[in-house]
Design an enzyme around this catalytic site. Structure first.
Site, mmCIF file in Angstrom:
data_model
loop_
_atom_site.group_PDB
_atom_site.id
_atom_site.type_symbol
_atom_site.label_atom_id
_atom_site.label_comp_id
_atom_site.label_asym_id
_atom_site.label_seq_id
_atom_site.Cartn_x
_atom_site.Cartn_y
_atom_site.Cartn_z
ATOM 1 C CD GLN A 1 65.557 -0.309 69.291
ATOM 2 O OE1 GLN A 1 65.420 -0.219 70.499
ATOM 3 N NE2 GLN A 1 65.497 -1.456 68.668
ATOM 4 C CG PHE A 2 71.707 -1.769 66.303
ATOM 5 C CD1 PHE A 2 71.773 -2.526 65.142
ATOM 6 C CD2 PHE A 2 71.550 -2.416 67.519
ATOM 7 C CE1 PHE A 2 71.681 -3.906 65.194
ATOM 8 C CE2 PHE A 2 71.461 -3.792 67.572
ATOM 9 C CZ PHE A 2 71.519 -4.541 66.409
ATOM 10 C CB THR A 3 66.820 -2.734 65.422
ATOM 11 O OG1 THR A 3 65.993 -2.107 66.391
ATOM 12 C CG2 THR A 3 67.706 -3.792 66.076
#
Length: 148
Positions: A78-80
């Site tokens: 989950q890079f966000t």
């Protein structure tokens, strides 16, 4: 590294309408890798995650870990989690690690969880994923290798 941990009764991740990871009782993890994160961060957070006492014991107190209850892990990249929303209305993701670096550290993190005897299911790194879960409690925590 940043991790959102949700204690769950069940969770699954779907890619292109196909279930690619599914667990029953355990922990749903959203895992973000930031610039400068290292293997030491992954080891620390894998240990912290595996030992976190957030399941109720026989007396109803949060004394048991996912290992103690025989639970599993669903780990989703989950890079966000590194989205910076302080300026303007569009998040800036400059704090996230480059995909090729992040994927290696994400895989290493999951291998550290498996080395502790945990069943670990995952999504597909970099794919558009649909994640669903039954958050149990609800219990949701945030771990950060810089602050945990």
């Amino acid at each position: 590294m940043k991790i959102i941990i949700q204690r769950c009764k069940d969770a699954q991740v779907t890619v292109n309408q196909k279930v690619v990871g599914k667990i029953g009782t355990g922990l749903m993890l959203l895992v973000g890798i930031g610039q400068g994160d290292t293997a030491a961060d992954a080891v620390y957070l894998a240990d912290k995650t595996a030992g976190l006492r957030i399941f109720e014991d026989a007396e109803g107190k949060m004394n048991d870990s996912v290992l103690d209850v025989g639970g599993a892990i669903l780990s989703v990249s989950q890079f966000t989690l590194y989205g910076d929303c302080r300026k303007g209305r569009r998040p800036n993701f400059m704090g996230a690690a480059k995909p090729e670096e992040a994927e290696k550290l994400y895989d290493f993190f999951n291998s550290q969880l498996r080395a502790k005897g945990l069943e670990v299911e995952t999504g597909i790194f970099g794919a558009m994923m649909d994640v669903s879960l039954t958050n149990w409690g609800p219990v949701t925590l945030i771990l950060d290798s810089e602050r945990s």
